[in-house]
Enzyme design. Structure first.
Site, PDB file in Angstrom:
ATOM      1  N   GLY A  72     -24.898  -1.281   4.852  1.00 23.59           N
ATOM      2  CA  GLY A  72     -25.209  -2.617   4.369  1.00 23.59           C
ATOM      3  C   GLY A  72     -26.608  -3.082   4.704  1.00 23.59           C
ATOM      4  N   ARG A  80     -28.175   2.393   1.119  1.00 23.21           N
ATOM      5  CA  ARG A  80     -29.339   1.773   0.479  1.00 23.21           C
ATOM      6  C   ARG A  80     -30.619   1.904   1.309  1.00 23.21           C
ATOM      7  NH1 ARG A  80     -28.967  -2.230  -3.004  1.00 23.21           N
ATOM      8  NH2 ARG A  80     -26.854  -2.650  -2.322  1.00 23.21           N
ATOM      9  N   CYS A 134     -28.884  -3.266 -27.362  1.00 22.30           N
ATOM     10  CA  CYS A 134     -28.578  -4.471 -28.140  1.00 22.30           C
ATOM     11  C   CYS A 134     -27.696  -5.419 -27.357  1.00 22.30           C
ATOM     12  CB  CYS A 134     -27.911  -4.098 -29.449  1.00 22.30           C
ATOM     13  SG  CYS A 134     -29.035  -3.158 -30.472  1.00 22.30           S
ATOM     14  N   TYR A 163     -28.338   3.190  -5.802  1.00 19.24           N
ATOM     15  CA  TYR A 163     -27.508   2.722  -6.907  1.00 19.24           C
ATOM     16  C   TYR A 163     -28.321   2.617  -8.205  1.00 19.24           C
ATOM     17  CZ  TYR A 163     -24.975   1.740  -2.653  1.00 19.24           C
ATOM     18  OH  TYR A 163     -24.394   1.869  -1.421  1.00 19.24           O
TER      19      TYR A 163
HETATM   20  C1  LIG Z   1     -21.262   1.789   0.169  1.00 21.60           C
HETATM   21  C2  LIG Z   1     -20.831   2.118   1.528  1.00 21.60           C
HETATM   22  C3  LIG Z   1     -21.774   2.264   2.548  1.00 21.60           C
HETATM   23  C4  LIG Z   1     -23.258   2.068   2.358  1.00 21.60           C
HETATM   24  O1  LIG Z   1     -23.615   0.794   1.946  1.00 21.60           O
HETATM   25  P1  LIG Z   1     -25.160   0.432   1.797  1.00 21.60           P
HETATM   26  O2  LIG Z   1     -25.161  -0.993   1.437  1.00 21.60           O
HETATM   27  O3  LIG Z   1     -25.707   1.278   0.707  1.00 21.60           O
HETATM   28  O4  LIG Z   1     -25.814   0.700   3.100  1.00 21.60           O
HETATM   29  C5  LIG Z   1     -21.314   2.611   3.808  1.00 21.60           C
HETATM   30  N1  LIG Z   1     -20.002   2.811   4.041  1.00 21.60           N
HETATM   31  C6  LIG Z   1     -19.066   2.683   3.069  1.00 21.60           C
HETATM   32  C7  LIG Z   1     -17.652   2.944   3.379  1.00 21.60           C
HETATM   33  C8  LIG Z   1     -19.447   2.342   1.786  1.00 21.60           C
HETATM   34  O5  LIG Z   1     -18.523   2.219   0.835  1.00 21.60           O
END
Ligand SMILES: *Cc1c(COP(=O)(O)O)cnc(C)c1O
Length: 406
Positions: A232, A270, A336, A365
């Site tokens: 995250g 990310r 479109c 992503y």
């Molecule tokens: C998507 C996800 C992540 C990574 O999330 P980011 O926002 O890309 O860092 C980590 N653990 C789990 C279980 C996820 O589904």
């Protein structure tokens, strides 16, 4: 360039021009050295923790093998991701499979892989996922995904911590843990709280992480190998947004977690890949409208869906003529639908036909969510590593689009 973020102005514009001329547009350009530097910086900020790359942000072979080379382990959230991690050279004993509403096929294959590689860990977020594992004869390593009831994220669609779809509600965790311990080898507690956490949300994120650690202590952290607080961690998408101070975040996370008998685990996705990739796209249309200037490009929401799906801001730069006077423009693609716009009324160095624009922060992503909408073959992807460039995904052809039709 601050090493905390790679902005569009930091890319070698001459090289981008040569790549577009050679490989056509739209084109994904991936900086492998940057992927590794991002992982290594994150890993260094958490010296006592175990840092695993969440593959779904970018599952390209080039990214996975570069990260394996840097010593990362890989977290997968679907069978295809597990297989691609294995194909990239991951030791299956180190893989973690996070099952979210897992199709039978995914559980079958994860259990098959674990039969041969008992180090694999399967994380469940619903009681019946554990029943379905037991029904397949599985009694190996599992983690429980918990839902701490609080979460953060740049958009409500990615704030998973408070969404009931994910994880066992806090109130049931201890009971589920007792039950799971009788049937499996419970090695961890897991949560993934949201996505895109930046400076403003760091405190809220730390609070959620602390909650996960409390849940782990209630379950009995002494009997666990790890407490995984997910990913995250955000990157600045706006040009003037400061990057995450990862050292400071690490301090806050450590403080929130407190004393644990188990190892802390993190799963950034990310953060590792976002600023390591951009999209090159050519201007094909410039149209004066009463309210603004509309700039048509050959990339579309099929190339990058985040602006249409999450209202995401992506930086855009005229790499052919960055010094031209900026004018307010809307940039959109050939699909479109009115959702096919990358920005509206944004000042960009005056785009003219045949200019090359770069859309930044496309590594997370980005290609992963690309589609073939409008029968558009998906773009090629070129990787830069050291002084070398190589095509890591060839451009699709229309045959690739129609291949499965009968
Ligand atoms: C998507 C996800 C992540 C990574 O999330 P980011 O926002 O890309 O860092 C980590 N653990 C789990 C279980 C996820 O589904």
């Amino acid at each position: 360039m601050s090493d905390l973020v790679k902005r569009l102005a930091d890319w070698d514009h001459d090289r981008l021009g040569r790549l577009a001329a050679e490989h056509d547009t739209p084109l994904y350009v991936l900086d492998i050295d940057r992927v590794q530097a991002n992982y290594e910086r994150f890993d260094a900020a958490f010296p006592d923790a175990h840092v695993t790359y969440a593959a779904k942000a970018h599952t390209g072979q080039a990214v996975l093998s570069a990260l394996l080379e840097s010593g990362a382990d890989i977290e997968c959230a679907a069978w295809g991701e597990l297989q691609r991690a294995v194909d990239a050279g991951a030791d299956p004993n180190t893989l973690q499979y996070t099952a979210v509403n897992p199709p039978d096929r995914d559980l079958d294959r994860a259990v098959e892989l674990a039969a041969e590689y008992p180090g694999l860990t399967i994380t469940g977020g619903a009681r019946d996922t554990f029943d379905r594992l037991e029904a397949r004869g599985y009694d190996g390593r599992v983690a429980i995904r918990v839902n701490p009831g609080i979460g953060t994220g740049h958009h409500e669609k990615v704030a998973t911590g408070k969404d009931a779809k994910f994880g066992i509600p806090e109130a049931y965790v201890e009971e589920v843990a007792d039950d799971v311990r009788e049937r499996f080898n419970l090695v961890g507690i897991h949560a993934h709280i949201g996505s895109g956490v930046l400076t403003d949300d760091v405190e809220e994120h730390a609070r959620a992480v602390g909650k996960v650690a409390d849940i782990a202590r209630a379950v009995g952290d002494g009997g666990l190998e790890f407490v995984d607080v997910g990913g995250g961690y955000g990157v600045p998408y706006h040009e003037n947004e400061p990057p995450l101070d990862i050292e400071a975040v690490a301090d806050q996370v450590r403080e929130a977690v407190g004393d644990l008998d188990a190892q802390l685990k993190l799963e950034p996705g990310r953060y590792v890949v976002a600023d390591s990739e951009l999209i090159l796209t050519e201007v094909n249309t410039v149209k004066e409208a009463p309210e603004s200037t509309v700039v048509g490009v050959d990339a579309s929401l099929a190339t990058l869906i985040r602006p249409a799906m999450f209202d995401s801001y992506h930086p855009i730069r005229n790499v052919t003529a960055p010094d031209r006077e900026p004018i307010p423009v809307s940039v959109g693609g050939p699909c479109c639908t009115s959702a096919d716009v990358f920005c509206t009324d944004r000042p960009i160095a005056e785009p003219r036909r045949e200019d090359l624009l770069a859309i930044g922060n496309a590594g997370a992503y980005g290609y992963e969510l690309a589609s073939q909408f409008h029968s558009q073959p998906r773009p090629a992807e070129v990787a830069i590593e050291g002084g070398e460039t190589r095509v890591v995904r060839r451009r699709e052809t229309l045959d690739d689009v129609t291949r499965v039709e009968q």
